[in-house]
Design a protein around this motif. Structure first.
Motif, short mmCIF file in Angstrom:
data_model
loop_
_atom_site.label_atom_id
_atom_site.label_comp_id
_atom_site.label_asym_id
_atom_site.label_seq_id
_atom_site.Cartn_x
_atom_site.Cartn_y
_atom_site.Cartn_z
N THR A 126 13.78 -40.11 -0.96
CA THR A 126 13.60 -39.01 -1.99
C THR A 126 12.25 -38.31 -1.99
O THR A 126 12.20 -36.96 -1.91
N SER A 127 11.20 -38.88 -2.19
CA SER A 127 9.81 -38.52 -2.38
C SER A 127 9.41 -37.90 -1.17
O SER A 127 8.99 -36.81 -1.14
N ALA A 128 9.96 -38.38 0.00
CA ALA A 128 9.40 -37.65 1.50
C ALA A 128 10.13 -36.47 1.24
O ALA A 128 9.75 -35.53 2.03
N GLU A 129 11.41 -36.34 1.01
CA GLU A 129 12.04 -34.98 1.06
C GLU A 129 11.72 -34.07 0.06
O GLU A 129 11.30 -32.94 0.40
N VAL A 150 8.37 -33.91 -0.69
CA VAL A 150 6.94 -33.70 -0.14
C VAL A 150 7.36 -32.49 0.89
O VAL A 150 6.72 -31.58 1.14
N LEU A 151 8.27 -32.82 1.88
CA LEU A 151 8.72 -31.77 2.91
C LEU A 151 9.19 -30.48 2.19
O LEU A 151 8.65 -29.35 2.94
N LEU A 152 9.77 -30.39 1.10
CA LEU A 152 10.41 -29.36 0.47
C LEU A 152 9.40 -28.60 0.14
O LEU A 152 9.19 -27.22 0.22
N PHE A 153 8.39 -29.08 -0.61
CA PHE A 153 7.38 -28.38 -1.31
C PHE A 153 6.27 -27.89 -0.32
O PHE A 153 5.65 -26.78 -0.24
N GLY A 154 6.13 -28.60 0.80
CA GLY A 154 5.23 -28.15 1.99
C GLY A 154 5.88 -27.09 2.62
O GLY A 154 5.01 -26.23 2.92
N GLY A 155 7.22 -26.91 2.67
CA GLY A 155 7.80 -25.98 3.33
C GLY A 155 7.52 -24.59 2.57
O GLY A 155 7.28 -23.39 2.99
#
Length: 70
Positions: free
Chosen positions: A16-19, A21-26
């Motif tokens: 969930t944390s990795a998701e 991070v990817l969402l905010f990075g996008g």
């Protein structure tokens, strides 16, 4: 001998944390691309506002109105 179950496979907190991070990075990448694309447009618009005749015309009109009341 007793097997100690760590629960690593069942633990989804790291996923969930990795998701996130990817969402905010996008989102950050999309915002940066939009800023780069619209940079020239915003820069040109700023020049029009400071040097444009519309702003000067409005300023002159307001000064004339002010002078008529004095």
């Amino acid at each position: 001998m007793e097997v100690i179950e760590m629960g690593i496979i069942e633990d989804e907190a790291a996923q969930t944390s990795a998701e996130f991070v990817l969402l905010f990075g996008g989102i950050i990448v999309i915002v940066l691309i939009a800023m780069i694309v619209y940079r020239n447009y915003v820069h040109d618009m700023g020049d029009e506002l400071t040097n444009g005749s519309e702003v000067q015309d409005i300023d002159k009109s307001l000064q004339e109105i002010n002078e008529s009341f004095n």
